[in-house]
Structure formats: C-alpha cells, structure tokens
Enzyme design. Structure first.
Site, PDB file in Angstrom:
ATOM      1  N   SER A   1     -10.475   3.792  13.598  1.00 21.13           N
ATOM      2  CA  SER A   1      -9.857   2.658  12.908  1.00 21.13           C
ATOM      3  C   SER A   1      -9.826   1.421  13.809  1.00 21.13           C
ATOM      4  CB  SER A   1      -8.453   3.002  12.403  1.00 21.13           C
ATOM      5  OG  SER A   1      -7.527   3.120  13.466  1.00 21.13           O
TER       6      SER A   1
ATOM      7  N   GLU B   1       0.845  -1.199   0.000  1.00 19.81           N
ATOM      8  CA  GLU B   1       0.000   0.000   0.000  1.00 19.81           C
ATOM      9  C   GLU B   1       0.878   1.246   0.000  1.00 19.81           C
ATOM     10  OE1 GLU B   1      -1.507  -0.755   4.436  1.00 19.81           O
ATOM     11  OE2 GLU B   1      -2.027   1.222   3.705  1.00 19.81           O
TER      12      GLU B   1
ATOM     13  N   CYS C   1      -3.685  -2.847   4.243  1.00 18.96           N
ATOM     14  CA  CYS C   1      -2.848  -3.915   4.808  1.00 18.96           C
ATOM     15  C   CYS C   1      -3.348  -5.311   4.452  1.00 18.96           C
ATOM     16  CB  CYS C   1      -2.783  -3.773   6.332  1.00 18.96           C
ATOM     17  SG  CYS C   1      -2.292  -2.130   6.837  1.00 18.96           S
TER      18      CYS C   1
ATOM     19  N   SER D   1      -7.534  -1.364   6.192  1.00 17.17           N
ATOM     20  CA  SER D   1      -8.442  -0.224   6.357  1.00 17.17           C
ATOM     21  C   SER D   1      -9.145   0.111   5.058  1.00 17.17           C
ATOM     22  CB  SER D   1      -7.659   1.004   6.836  1.00 17.17           C
ATOM     23  OG  SER D   1      -7.222   0.814   8.143  1.00 17.17           O
TER      24      SER D   1
ATOM     25  N   THR E   1       3.666   4.297  15.515  1.00 19.36           N
ATOM     26  CA  THR E   1       3.321   3.000  14.899  1.00 19.36           C
ATOM     27  C   THR E   1       3.879   2.883  13.484  1.00 19.36           C
ATOM     28  OG1 THR E   1       1.188   3.675  13.953  1.00 19.36           O
ATOM     29  CG2 THR E   1       1.170   2.970  16.257  1.00 19.36           C
TER      30      THR E   1
ATOM     31  N   HIS F   1      -3.329  -9.100  11.772  1.00 19.53           N
ATOM     32  CA  HIS F   1      -2.652  -7.897  11.301  1.00 19.53           C
ATOM     33  C   HIS F   1      -2.328  -7.063  12.536  1.00 19.53           C
ATOM     34  CE1 HIS F   1      -1.576  -4.178   9.601  1.00 19.53           C
ATOM     35  NE2 HIS F   1      -2.688  -3.564   9.964  1.00 19.53           N
TER      36      HIS F   1
HETATM   37  N1  CAA Z   1       1.140   3.810  30.502  1.00 24.28           N
HETATM   38  C1  CAA Z   1       0.470   2.729  30.036  1.00 24.28           C
HETATM   39  N2  CAA Z   1      -0.524   2.817  29.109  1.00 24.28           N
HETATM   40  C2  CAA Z   1      -0.826   4.033  28.619  1.00 24.28           C
HETATM   41  C3  CAA Z   1      -0.161   5.197  29.068  1.00 24.28           C
HETATM   42  C4  CAA Z   1       0.867   5.055  30.060  1.00 24.28           C
HETATM   43  N3  CAA Z   1       1.540   6.104  30.519  1.00 24.28           N
HETATM   44  N4  CAA Z   1      -0.699   6.262  28.412  1.00 24.28           N
HETATM   45  C5  CAA Z   1      -1.651   5.773  27.580  1.00 24.28           C
HETATM   46  N5  CAA Z   1      -1.738   4.439  27.718  1.00 24.28           N
HETATM   47  C6  CAA Z   1      -2.613   3.506  26.991  1.00 24.28           C
HETATM   48  C7  CAA Z   1      -4.035   4.002  26.821  1.00 24.28           C
HETATM   49  O1  CAA Z   1      -4.823   3.706  27.927  1.00 24.28           O
HETATM   50  C8  CAA Z   1      -4.440   3.214  25.583  1.00 24.28           C
HETATM   51  O2  CAA Z   1      -4.727   1.896  25.924  1.00 24.28           O
HETATM   52  P1  CAA Z   1      -6.134   1.227  25.473  1.00 24.28           P
HETATM   53  O3  CAA Z   1      -6.238   1.374  23.984  1.00 24.28           O
HETATM   54  O4  CAA Z   1      -6.004  -0.196  25.892  1.00 24.28           O
HETATM   55  O5  CAA Z   1      -7.193   1.999  26.177  1.00 24.28           O
HETATM   56  C9  CAA Z   1      -3.154   3.164  24.750  1.00 24.28           C
HETATM   57  O6  CAA Z   1      -2.088   3.430  25.670  1.00 24.28           O
HETATM   58  C10 CAA Z   1      -3.081   4.200  23.631  1.00 24.28           C
HETATM   59  O7  CAA Z   1      -3.358   5.437  24.205  1.00 24.28           O
HETATM   60  P2  CAA Z   1      -4.308   6.471  23.429  1.00 24.28           P
HETATM   61  O8  CAA Z   1      -5.549   5.762  22.997  1.00 24.28           O
HETATM   62  O9  CAA Z   1      -4.441   7.709  24.204  1.00 24.28           O
HETATM   63  O10 CAA Z   1      -3.344   6.714  22.191  1.00 24.28           O
HETATM   64  P3  CAA Z   1      -3.502   7.633  20.927  1.00 24.28           P
HETATM   65  O11 CAA Z   1      -4.900   8.054  20.726  1.00 24.28           O
HETATM   66  O12 CAA Z   1      -2.456   8.691  20.986  1.00 24.28           O
HETATM   67  O13 CAA Z   1      -3.048   6.630  19.772  1.00 24.28           O
HETATM   68  C11 CAA Z   1      -3.857   5.081  18.154  1.00 24.28           C
HETATM   69  C12 CAA Z   1      -3.540   5.305  19.610  1.00 24.28           C
HETATM   70  C13 CAA Z   1      -5.074   5.889  17.772  1.00 24.28           C
HETATM   71  C14 CAA Z   1      -4.124   3.616  17.882  1.00 24.28           C
HETATM   72  C15 CAA Z   1      -2.636   5.529  17.321  1.00 24.28           C
HETATM   73  O14 CAA Z   1      -1.530   4.707  17.598  1.00 24.28           O
HETATM   74  C16 CAA Z   1      -2.874   5.542  15.832  1.00 24.28           C
HETATM   75  O15 CAA Z   1      -3.492   6.446  15.285  1.00 24.28           O
HETATM   76  N6  CAA Z   1      -2.321   4.546  15.101  1.00 24.28           N
HETATM   77  C17 CAA Z   1      -2.452   4.435  13.679  1.00 24.28           C
HETATM   78  C18 CAA Z   1      -3.777   3.821  13.273  1.00 24.28           C
HETATM   79  C19 CAA Z   1      -3.851   2.360  13.603  1.00 24.28           C
HETATM   80  O16 CAA Z   1      -2.857   1.650  13.665  1.00 24.28           O
HETATM   81  N7  CAA Z   1      -5.077   1.845  13.756  1.00 24.28           N
HETATM   82  C20 CAA Z   1      -5.270   0.435  14.041  1.00 24.28           C
HETATM   83  C21 CAA Z   1      -6.475  -0.135  13.346  1.00 24.28           C
HETATM   84  S1  CAA Z   1      -6.394   0.243  11.565  1.00 24.28           S
HETATM   85  C22 CAA Z   1      -5.265  -0.899  10.924  1.00 24.28           C
HETATM   86  O17 CAA Z   1      -4.970  -1.875  11.543  1.00 24.28           O
HETATM   87  C23 CAA Z   1      -4.664  -0.646   9.572  1.00 24.28           C
HETATM   88  C24 CAA Z   1      -3.278  -0.083   9.747  1.00 24.28           C
HETATM   89  O18 CAA Z   1      -2.311  -0.849   9.685  1.00 24.28           O
HETATM   90  C25 CAA Z   1      -3.118   1.321   9.970  1.00 24.28           C
END
Ligand code: CAA
Length: 390
Positions: free
Chosen positions: A203, A81, A113, A310, A154, A235
């Site tokens: 997502s 991709e 993916c 996605s 990521t 994945h």
């Molecule tokens: N200690 C331990 N844990 C902590 C922490 C700390 N100090 N601070 C935060 N956390 C935890 C949170 O509780 C959360 O855990 P849960 O999900 O179990 O509740 C985790 O860390 C992440 O914290 P946030 O949700 O606040 O993080 P974020 O919003 O900044 O980012 C995300 C998370 C949205 C997934 C981000 O990594 C992202 O945008 N990633 C790219 C998109 C992605 O990968 N999506 C996955 C599905 S889509 C897909 O699979 C296709 C692809 O390849 C992209």
C-alpha cells in the site's frame, strides 16, 4: 473573470475517547519509538459507545450551520469508507439532525480515503453552475484493523465538514487537477467486515506510485509549477506517510530536496493527525485544518493537495489561502476538543474493538457516553435511532 470557489468554512469532530499508543506497544511488545518515530503517531481517537460516523459528521457540520445558517444549501455530500448502511446515505441522518431544509439532495460517496476530494470537486462544480448555492461536504470515518495486525497502530476516528461556496473565507480551490486510477488490492474491506484488510508494504508503494502519476497528469494539464507551492497537505494514514509522499512528489516534480525545506513544507499539517490517527476520508482535510490552525501566517499561500484512496484513486490539486482567513477559524476550540478527550486503558480499548452493530431484530439501547451534540441512542429492528443531546 471566473468566480473564485472553495472552502468557506471548515470544522472537525472526533471520537471523545483517546488511546495512547504505548498501550498497544506494551500489549504487542513493540518499542514505542516504532510508533512515535517510525510511523509518526502518538495517540488515536476512539469513538464512545454512542458515537459513529453520523454523530461525528453531524457534530462537525453543526458548527458550520450554527455560524452560517442553512440558506443556499441544496446539496449535502457525505464521504465515507466505513458506511453504516448498504442503502441509506449516512448524510440523510445528518440532514435530519441538523434540521436542514427538505429542498436538498443528499448522497454518500465511496472510494476509500479519496472520496471527500471527489465530493469537494463536485461541490465546486455545483457552485460554479449557480454561485448562490452552497454545498455541505462531510467526511467521516472510523478506522479499525485486526488486533495484532500491522495496521493496528494506525487506527483512529474523526470527521470534517466543509462549506463550499463562492468567494470563500478560507481557501480557494483552483481550477484543474491531476487524477489517477488503478485497479489494485492494497487495502479493502469486504461487506460484513468491520476491520479492513491491508497489504501494508504494497500500500505504501502504491500510494507513492499514485503520487507520481497524479502529479504527472497535473503537469500535463498545465497546472502550477512545483516552485509555486509553499505548503502541501497529504492523505495521512500515519504522519510518516506524508513525509514519504512529499519526498517522492518533490523528487518527481524536480523541486528542492533539502530536508529542512521538505520538513517545513509539511510539518504544520501533521499535528492533528499525529494525535487523532487515521480518519480515512477526513485525514487530508484535518491536515489542512492543522495547517490553518498553526502559528504560521498563510495569507495567499499556495497549497498542494494530494488525496489518495486505496484501490486506488488519487488526485493532485491546488488551493490558495485567502487573506484574513485567520479570523474565521476555531483554533482554540479545536485544540480544546482534542485536549478534552477521555483517555482509555487497555481493557476499554479491547471492549471498543469487539463492538459490533446488532444483527438481530429487536431493541438495543446504548449507554449515554458522548459529550457531543448528537448520539446514537440505539437500534429498533436494526433501524438506527439518533438523538440530540444538547
Ligand atoms: N525506532 C524507530 N523507528 C522504527 C523502530 C524503532 N524502534 N522500529 C521500526 N521503525 C521504523 C521502520 O524502520 C519503518 O520506517 P520506514 O518505513 O521509514 O522504513 C517504520 O518504523 C515502520 O516499521 P515497519 O515497516 O516494520 O512497520 P510494519 O510493517 O509493522 O507497519 C505499515 C507499517 C505497513 C505501514 C502498517 O502501519 C500498516 O499496515 N498500516 C496500514 C496501511 C497503511 O496505512 N498504508 C498506507 C498507504 S495506503 C493509504 O494511505 C490508505 C489508508 O488510509 C489505509
């Protein structure tokens, strides 16, 4: 009795540089535990200046061709991709670098993916038509998000190559699968952008919904009951996502929700992705490699595969590990490749992040950096020039 068809060989390659996520945590003022515990990531592979999806894909596939030769390969399917050309398939460069026979069809597949799974399924169908044929499937990607965005921790880079054949040495891909498609905008990368856009929280929900729907279709098609599966490969955009998806699947399918059981069913699949990062199309097959390379004895183990891309498309299917698979692995070499990556610092990371392919006609040479067997030497009038280094 139908001929068993599946993954006869599986090899990987990755960016030769590595970034510890503490570098990103420090720049953004984030607690490192958010990455190591919250999303389950420690490090990410970064490509050197002269590495890209072609050099990584070719480096993975070379290991397969060196071992098995090219006989019987009449199809190369290249899943990505993060394509490098709107027209020409990246696999055509790989075909040339590996000196594969001209009597071969080569094509690129795209659906975020997910597309390596489409390639794997298409490959099994081609082999079913003519079991003398073998199909080379390559999945290769570089994951890049905007600096400071939620996706930044990521990122990652890597490739896998699979030889799909009759009577495979590693994993039989069982007939039947559950599929699901839904037109949504959870992650996308419009033409001209090198960084992806993502609606992160959405997502995750979309991925979980797709798990549920793909499993329901799998069951409706008469697939194996959940109790027959011992291990699961997902994945993994980040490894914590596999835990979330696994819990959701087992809940949907009515399996055992004991946390210790859930953990044991996926833990060995997370090791490589945790230190490589997201490799998009390659990620689920890196999870398989991580499992096969683990200390576990897996003869006859039934694996459930959940592939998600996605946008979105998902598929659930089954694989059975073949007796004696272990003697066909490269576990030590694989671990050495990961250990040999060169750590980069914050400023080298930012330099990589700013890197773009040229947009002007002319000659552009790239520095000689990769330790791998192939390199992107540069560009001539926007044509990519690849070279063999070894
Ligand atoms: N200690 C331990 N844990 C902590 C922490 C700390 N100090 N601070 C935060 N956390 C935890 C949170 O509780 C959360 O855990 P849960 O999900 O179990 O509740 C985790 O860390 C992440 O914290 P946030 O949700 O606040 O993080 P974020 O919003 O900044 O980012 C995300 C998370 C949205 C997934 C981000 O990594 C992202 O945008 N990633 C790219 C998109 C992605 O990968 N999506 C996955 C599905 S889509 C897909 O699979 C296709 C692809 O390849 C992209």
């Amino acid at each position: 009795m139908t001929t068993p068809i599946g993954i006869h060989d599986l090899a990987f390659a990755t960016g030769s540089r590595v970034l510890d996520l503490s570098v990103i945590a420090e720049r953004l003022g984030t607690e490192i535990e958010k990455y190591t515990i919250g999303i389950g990531q420690e490090r990410m592979s970064i490509p050197a200046a002269d590495e890209d999806i072609v050099t990584m894909g070719a480096a993975a596939a070379k290991q397969i061709i060196d071992r098995h030769g090219a006989e019987g390969i009449r199809t190369v399917l290249f899943a990505t991709e993060t394509g490098i050309d709107q027209s020409k398939a990246a696999g055509v460069y790989v075909h040339q670098l590996l000196e594969l026979p001209a009597t071969c069809r080569v094509v690129e597949l795209k659906q975020a993916c997910y597309s390596a799974t489409a390639a794997l399924q298409f490959a099994t169908a081609l082999v079913a038509r003519d079991p003398r044929q073998r199909v080379l499937v390559i999945a290769s990607d570089v994951a890049r998000y905007e600096l400071g965005s939620s996706g930044e921790p990521t990122q990652g880079a890597g490739a896998v190559a699979m030889l799909v054949a009759a009577d495979p040495d590693l994993v039989v891909i069982e007939p039947g699968s559950g599929v699901f498609t839904s037109d949504i905008m959870d992650f996308w990368r419009p033409n001209g952008r090198v960084t992806a856009l993502v609606d992160g929280k959405y997502s995750i929900r979309a991925y979980l919904q797709a798990v549920e729907n793909a499993w329901n279709d799998y069951s409706a098609q008469g697939g194996f009951p959940i109790s027959e599966f011992n291990r699961f490969c997902y994945h993994q955009p980040f490894t914590k996502m596999a835990s979330k998806a696994h819990r959701h699947l087992i809940k949907t399918a009515g399996g055992d929700l004991d946390p210790a059981v859930l953990d044991a069913q996926i833990a060995p699949t997370l090791k490589y992705n945790r230190v490589i990062g997201n490799t998009y199309t390659a990620s689920i097959y890196l999870a398989l490699l991580s499992l096969l390379d683990s200390d576990e004895e897996l003869d006859e183990t039934k694996i459930g595969f959940l592939s998600y891309g996605s946008g979105s498309v998902a598929e659930f299917f089954a694989g059975t590990v073949q007796p004696g698979y272990r003697k066909h692995l490269r576990s030590e070499e694989n671990r050495s490749v990961l250990a040999a990556r060169v750590p980069i610092d914050a400023s080298e990371y930012l330099t990589w992040h700013e890197r773009r392919d040229p947009t002007e006609l002319g000659d552009f040479a790239l520095p000689n950096e990769t330790p791998g067997p192939f390199r992107l030497a540069g560009f001539t009038d926007l044509k990519r020039d690849y070279a063999v280094t070894q």
